[in-house]
Structures are given as structure tokens and as C-alpha cells.
Design a protein around this motif. Structure first.
Motif, PDB file in Angstrom:
ATOM      1  N   LEU A 268       0.857  -1.195   0.000  1.00 42.34           N
ATOM      2  CA  LEU A 268       0.000   0.000   0.000  1.00 42.34           C
ATOM      3  C   LEU A 268       0.888   1.238   0.000  1.00 42.34           C
ATOM      4  CD1 LEU A 268      -2.809   1.377   0.333  1.00 42.34           C
ATOM      5  CD2 LEU A 268      -2.510   1.153   2.816  1.00 42.34           C
ATOM      6  N   GLU A 269       0.608   2.159  -0.912  1.00 47.94           N
ATOM      7  CA  GLU A 269       1.396   3.396  -0.969  1.00 47.94           C
ATOM      8  C   GLU A 269       0.530   4.549  -0.451  1.00 47.94           C
ATOM      9  OE1 GLU A 269       2.996   4.671  -4.808  1.00 47.94           O
ATOM     10  OE2 GLU A 269       4.616   5.655  -3.725  1.00 47.94           O
ATOM     11  N   GLY A 270       0.674   4.821   0.826  1.00 48.33           N
ATOM     12  CA  GLY A 270      -0.097   5.909   1.437  1.00 48.33           C
ATOM     13  C   GLY A 270      -1.332   5.384   2.130  1.00 48.33           C
ATOM     14  N   CYS A 271      -1.514   5.782   3.412  1.00 53.29           N
ATOM     15  CA  CYS A 271      -2.645   5.281   4.211  1.00 53.29           C
ATOM     16  C   CYS A 271      -3.916   6.111   4.038  1.00 53.29           C
ATOM     17  CB  CYS A 271      -2.254   5.230   5.695  1.00 53.29           C
ATOM     18  SG  CYS A 271      -1.255   3.786   6.086  1.00 53.29           S
ATOM     19  N   HIS A 272      -3.922   7.079   3.135  1.00 51.18           N
ATOM     20  CA  HIS A 272      -5.135   7.900   2.978  1.00 51.18           C
ATOM     21  C   HIS A 272      -6.398   7.088   2.669  1.00 51.18           C
ATOM     22  CE1 HIS A 272      -2.720   7.944  -0.718  1.00 51.18           C
ATOM     23  NE2 HIS A 272      -3.810   8.099  -1.427  1.00 51.18           N
ATOM     24  N   PRO A 273      -6.330   5.958   1.915  1.00 48.52           N
ATOM     25  CA  PRO A 273      -7.580   5.223   1.640  1.00 48.52           C
ATOM     26  C   PRO A 273      -8.252   4.624   2.884  1.00 48.52           C
ATOM     27  CG  PRO A 273      -5.871   4.577   0.080  1.00 48.52           C
ATOM     28  CD  PRO A 273      -5.204   5.382   1.162  1.00 48.52           C
ATOM     29  N   ILE A 274      -7.514   4.471   3.983  1.00 43.76           N
ATOM     30  CA  ILE A 274      -8.161   3.886   5.169  1.00 43.76           C
ATOM     31  C   ILE A 274      -8.795   4.964   6.052  1.00 43.76           C
ATOM     32  CG2 ILE A 274      -6.623   1.874   5.181  1.00 43.76           C
ATOM     33  CD1 ILE A 274      -5.386   3.142   7.810  1.00 43.76           C
ATOM     34  N   GLY A 275      -8.553   6.235   5.723  1.00 37.95           N
ATOM     35  CA  GLY A 275      -9.100   7.300   6.561  1.00 37.95           C
ATOM     36  C   GLY A 275      -8.619   7.143   7.982  1.00 37.95           C
ATOM     37  N   MET A 276      -9.592   7.014   8.929  1.00 39.05           N
ATOM     38  CA  MET A 276      -9.219   6.761  10.328  1.00 39.05           C
ATOM     39  C   MET A 276      -9.781   5.434  10.803  1.00 39.05           C
ATOM     40  SD  MET A 276      -9.093  10.344  12.353  1.00 39.05           S
ATOM     41  CE  MET A 276      -8.325   9.573  13.750  1.00 39.05           C
ATOM     42  N   ASN A 277      -9.866   4.487   9.866  1.00 43.93           N
ATOM     43  CA  ASN A 277     -10.505   3.212  10.174  1.00 43.93           C
ATOM     44  C   ASN A 277      -9.490   2.062  10.120  1.00 43.93           C
ATOM     45  OD1 ASN A 277     -12.034   0.870  10.204  1.00 43.93           O
ATOM     46  ND2 ASN A 277     -13.712   1.781   9.015  1.00 43.93           N
ATOM     47  N   LEU A 278      -9.103   1.603  11.298  1.00 43.00           N
ATOM     48  CA  LEU A 278      -8.095   0.547  11.401  1.00 43.00           C
ATOM     49  C   LEU A 278      -8.581  -0.768  10.777  1.00 43.00           C
ATOM     50  CD1 LEU A 278      -5.356   1.090  12.648  1.00 43.00           C
ATOM     51  CD2 LEU A 278      -6.166   0.116  14.788  1.00 43.00           C
ATOM     52  N   ASN A 279      -9.925  -0.996  10.826  1.00 40.45           N
ATOM     53  CA  ASN A 279     -10.461  -2.230  10.248  1.00 40.45           C
ATOM     54  C   ASN A 279     -10.199  -2.320   8.748  1.00 40.45           C
ATOM     55  OD1 ASN A 279     -11.444  -3.122  12.675  1.00 40.45           O
ATOM     56  ND2 ASN A 279     -13.412  -2.061  12.416  1.00 40.45           N
ATOM     57  N   LYS A 280     -10.190  -1.146   8.104  1.00 37.60           N
ATOM     58  CA  LYS A 280      -9.924  -1.144   6.664  1.00 37.60           C
ATOM     59  C   LYS A 280      -8.496  -1.610   6.382  1.00 37.60           C
ATOM     60  CE  LYS A 280     -13.377   2.241   5.267  1.00 37.60           C
ATOM     61  NZ  LYS A 280     -13.675   3.612   4.833  1.00 37.60           N
ATOM     62  N   LEU A 281      -7.582  -1.238   7.260  1.00 36.07           N
ATOM     63  CA  LEU A 281      -6.196  -1.679   7.096  1.00 36.07           C
ATOM     64  C   LEU A 281      -6.076  -3.179   7.384  1.00 36.07           C
ATOM     65  CD1 LEU A 281      -3.313  -0.823   6.406  1.00 36.07           C
ATOM     66  CD2 LEU A 281      -2.955  -0.259   8.809  1.00 36.07           C
ATOM     67  N   THR A 282      -6.761  -3.628   8.427  1.00 32.77           N
ATOM     68  CA  THR A 282      -6.763  -5.064   8.755  1.00 32.77           C
ATOM     69  C   THR A 282      -7.248  -5.877   7.558  1.00 32.77           C
ATOM     70  OG1 THR A 282      -7.217  -4.513  11.049  1.00 32.77           O
ATOM     71  CG2 THR A 282      -7.655  -6.776  10.388  1.00 32.77           C
ATOM     72  N   LYS A 283      -8.305  -5.375   6.931  1.00 29.09           N
ATOM     73  CA  LYS A 283      -8.876  -6.063   5.761  1.00 29.09           C
ATOM     74  C   LYS A 283      -7.834  -6.159   4.633  1.00 29.09           C
ATOM     75  CE  LYS A 283     -13.012  -7.193   3.894  1.00 29.09           C
ATOM     76  NZ  LYS A 283     -14.170  -7.785   4.503  1.00 29.09           N
ATOM     77  N   MET A 284      -7.112  -5.072   4.424  1.00 31.18           N
ATOM     78  CA  MET A 284      -6.105  -5.077   3.356  1.00 31.18           C
ATOM     79  C   MET A 284      -4.970  -6.057   3.685  1.00 31.18           C
ATOM     80  SD  MET A 284      -6.061  -1.041   2.405  1.00 31.18           S
ATOM     81  CE  MET A 284      -5.527  -1.074   0.743  1.00 31.18           C
ATOM     82  N   ILE A 285      -4.629  -6.155   4.960  1.00 29.20           N
ATOM     83  CA  ILE A 285      -3.612  -7.136   5.372  1.00 29.20           C
ATOM     84  C   ILE A 285      -4.143  -8.555   5.121  1.00 29.20           C
ATOM     85  CG2 ILE A 285      -2.296  -8.055   7.342  1.00 29.20           C
ATOM     86  CD1 ILE A 285      -2.343  -5.102   8.442  1.00 29.20           C
ATOM     87  N   ASP A 286      -5.448  -8.762   5.407  1.00 29.57           N
ATOM     88  CA  ASP A 286      -6.068 -10.059   5.125  1.00 29.57           C
ATOM     89  C   ASP A 286      -5.971 -10.410   3.642  1.00 29.57           C
ATOM     90  OD1 ASP A 286      -6.729 -10.306   7.753  1.00 29.57           O
ATOM     91  OD2 ASP A 286      -8.848  -9.752   7.510  1.00 29.57           O
ATOM     92  N   TYR A 287      -6.102  -9.412   2.786  1.00 32.39           N
ATOM     93  CA  TYR A 287      -5.984  -9.645   1.339  1.00 32.39           C
ATOM     94  C   TYR A 287      -4.543  -9.888   0.910  1.00 32.39           C
ATOM     95  CZ  TYR A 287     -10.847  -8.339   0.388  1.00 32.39           C
ATOM     96  OH  TYR A 287     -12.211  -8.302   0.334  1.00 32.39           O
ATOM     97  N   GLY A 288      -3.585  -9.604   1.797  1.00 30.37           N
ATOM     98  CA  GLY A 288      -2.193  -9.933   1.472  1.00 30.37           C
ATOM     99  C   GLY A 288      -1.224  -8.764   1.447  1.00 30.37           C
ATOM    100  N   VAL A 289      -1.684  -7.567   1.791  1.00 32.39           N
ATOM    101  CA  VAL A 289      -0.756  -6.424   1.819  1.00 32.39           C
ATOM    102  C   VAL A 289       0.339  -6.681   2.861  1.00 32.39           C
ATOM    103  CG1 VAL A 289      -0.559  -3.977   2.471  1.00 32.39           C
ATOM    104  CG2 VAL A 289      -2.388  -4.714   0.930  1.00 32.39           C
ATOM    105  N   ARG A 290       1.599  -6.576   2.440  1.00 30.16           N
ATOM    106  CA  ARG A 290       2.717  -6.917   3.321  1.00 30.16           C
ATOM    107  C   ARG A 290       3.719  -5.779   3.518  1.00 30.16           C
ATOM    108  NH1 ARG A 290      -0.463  -9.851   4.724  1.00 30.16           N
ATOM    109  NH2 ARG A 290      -0.442 -12.135   4.768  1.00 30.16           N
ATOM    110  N   MET A 291       3.402  -4.611   2.936  1.00 31.09           N
ATOM    111  CA  MET A 291       4.254  -3.436   3.127  1.00 31.09           C
ATOM    112  C   MET A 291       3.306  -2.243   3.060  1.00 31.09           C
ATOM    113  SD  MET A 291       7.173  -2.063   0.490  1.00 31.09           S
ATOM    114  CE  MET A 291       7.976  -3.621   0.262  1.00 31.09           C
ATOM    115  N   VAL A 292       3.420  -1.350   4.047  1.00 30.11           N
ATOM    116  CA  VAL A 292       2.481  -0.229   4.101  1.00 30.11           C
ATOM    117  C   VAL A 292       3.246   1.088   4.175  1.00 30.11           C
ATOM    118  CG1 VAL A 292       0.699   0.902   5.500  1.00 30.11           C
ATOM    119  CG2 VAL A 292       0.592  -1.566   5.107  1.00 30.11           C
TER     120      VAL A 292
END
Ligand SMILES: [Zn+2]
Length: 307
Positions: free
Chosen positions: A101-125
Motif C-alpha cells: 500500500l502506498e499511502g494510508c489515505h484510503p483507510i481514513g481513520m478506520n483501522l479495520n480497513k487496514l486489517t482487511k487489506m492485510i487479510d488480502y495480502g498487503v505486506r508493506m504499508v
């Protein structure tokens, strides 16, 4: 064998719907990849800041869809890399593809959105792109604050999940906050500031801090980060490599081309297939052990997630 820590193919596929197999408009497509020495490629989810903030997460998910639909599912020889074991088990006839993921702006202030992306396989943020967000400020903005309270929650989550925190694009203050708090640090696409005075590059203090935290630095092929000149050549990258090595970063250097994230390219290095020319020139200049470290060993050794 080469591992490359950053490209923006997913963004190009999302924006222009180019043919992933072969397109003259892409610096990285599957044909060029197969004809290159790159064995493992990190694919960034990069949502431009022009997308309205309430739609940014959907766009990020759309890019994850494209990763699976265009790269992973139709190509049995391309393996989705999620762990160090996946990297180590990669067969000679296989390629590895990794989500970042390049830039955390898509998650806003929602940690669950980041967790979901990690579930999909994101391994570098990457905490920021060139815009400020709820996690931190960017090096490219006038306001250069460090990590916010929400950003500290993000770092905690990434530590728990053994995910690389990418400091390329991050403000100097943010950089040192990450150095102090993160378990696994990478600057996926940045060069040396001492050699080329661009704010996106790392100064010697930052490089030394990354070495101390056992971080990784991806040498990038962005011409304006390489040399302040109209014509930039492959040899100009060696000035950066030499500097990194001089200040002790030999075991911390890798590649992060930024193909398809750049419009201008270094002469003779205009697509992923040109990694072969770079390799030819590296062989004339450096020992095989140095080349192996930079090309893949350092990345492999430091890849944080084991299972
Ligand atoms: Zn970037």
C-alpha cells in the motif's frame, strides 16, 4: 534473480485499463516481466489524492481485485507472496507477486480497513504518499508533522502483523517516529540525498538510522531522484550504490524501480526488461556477492512476515 520493492502497475491498470499481458504504454507488463531478471515484484495499491476521500477505499479494493483478476488467477506460474516461506519456496519457473500500500489515505481513520487489506495480502504499508493523511504528514508538504495518535495505532497493528512500514514519502519527523516505534522498516523507493538533493531521498542520518534498525532501502530509478540533470544514465545509479556502501548500507540495499509510477525514465532503463542491461553493468563493477545482496538477498533476509 532480482526482487523489486515498488511499481505502480495496478494504478495504471485501474486508470487506463491497459492490457496487462502486453502494452506499449506500460513499463511493466507480464511479457516484459517474464523477459526480465525480476523474479519477485511488489505491486503498490496507490490511490491518487484526486479521488474523493469517501471513495478512496473502494478504489483501493478495486486495485486489489485487479491484482487477483489480472495477475494472480489467470497465471498459475505467478505466486502470491504473503510470507518469507513463500519467497523461499519460489521455484525457478515461478514468479512472485506481492501487494503493498502506498499511502494510508484510503483507510481514513478506520483501522479495520487496514486489517482487511492485510487479510488480502498487503505486506508493506507506506504511511503517506505526497499528501498528508490521518496517519502522518508527507515530506512533500509544507506541514511536516510526524505520526499522529491514530498513526501510532496503525504502527502498532503493523508491528503485531509483522508488516513492513514504508518510510518513502514520509516527513522527516514521521521517519524518526517510525524508526522509534516500528519493528520492520523499509524505504521502498528512495535514493541518497548526499548524491542528489531531492527531498524524497534519504540523508545520511536517515540511512544510518535505517541500518541501525536493520531496515531495507530500495534504490529507485526515478531520474530526478538520481541526478539533477536532463540526461540520467544507468551509471548515475552506481554513484548512489557506492555512497550507500560507503556509509555501511551494503546489507540494507535493494531495488524499488517505481516503473509505471514515473513518466520520465533513466536512459537505457525504460522498462523492467532493461534490468538485464543494469545487471550487465553491475557485473562489470561489483563483486557477485555484492550484486546478490542488493538484487535479492537483503530483501529476502529482512522480509518480516514468516507465516
Ligand atoms: Zn512513490
Amino acid at each position: 534473480m532480482i526482487i523489486d520493492a515498488h511499481c505502480d502497475l495496478l494504478y495504471q491498470l485501474w486508470k487506463y485499463d491497459y492490457d496487462v499481458n502486453s502494452s506499449e504504454f506500460l513499463q511493466f507488463d507480464l511479457t516484459k516481466w517474464r523477459n526480465s531478471p525480476v523474479r519477485v515484484q511488489a505491486f503498490a495499491i496507490f490511490v491518487p489524492s484526486s479521488v474523493p476521500s469517501d471513495q478512496q477505499y473502494d478504489v483501493a479494493l478495486k486495485m486489489i481485485d485487479l491484482f487477483f483478476e489480472k495477475i494472480i488467477i489467470p497465471n498459475p506460474d505467478i505466486i502470491h507472496i504473503k510470507t518469507k516461506t513463500d519467497l523461499e519456496n519460489l521455484q525457478p519457473n515461478q514468479l512472485g507477486a506481492m501487494l503493498t500500500l502506498e499511502g494510508c489515505h484510503p483507510i481514513g481513520m478506520n483501522l479495520n480497513k487496514l486489517t482487511k487489506m492485510i487479510d488480502y495480502g498487503v505486506r508493506m504499508v507506506g504511511l503517506t504518499w505526497n499528501n498528508n493523511n490521518a496517519v502522518a504528514d508527507s515530506i512533500m508538504s509544507a506541514k511536516r508533522e510526524g505520526i499522529t495518535a491514530f498513526g501510532q495505532e496503525v504502527i502498532q497493528l503493523l508491528n503485531q502483523e509483522s508488516i513492513w512500514i514504508d518510510v518513502s514519502h514520509l516527513s522527516i519527523k514521521g521517519f524518526y517516529d517510525v524508526i522509534n516505534q516500528a519493528d520492520h522498516v523499509i524505504a521502498s523507493h528512495s535514493n541518497a540525498f548526499t548524491i542528489c538533493q531531492h527531498p524524497r531521498n534519504l540523508d545520511d542520518y536517515q540511512i544510518k538510522a535505517l541500518i541501525e534498525r536493520d531496515g531495507l532501502i530500495g534504490l529507485t530509478f526515478v531520474p530526478e531522484f538520481t541526478k539533477a540533470s536532463a540526461s540520467v544514465e544507468i551509471a548515475d545509479l552506481f554513484t548512489h550504490i557506492d555512497h550507500f556502501i560507503t556509509i555501511g548500507a551494503l546489507n540494507h540495499l535493494g531495488f524499488g524501480s517505481d516503473f509505471d509510477g514515473i513518466t520520465e525514465t533513466i536512459m537505457g532503463l525504460s522498462s523492467v526488461t532493461d534490468y538485464a542491461s543494469l545487471q550487465d553493468q553491475l557485473i562489470k563493477r561489483y563483486s557477485q556477492s555484492t550484486i546478490n545482496k542488493i538484487s535479492y538477498q537483503n530483501f529476502l533476509k529482512k522480509f518480516p512476515r514468516t507465516k
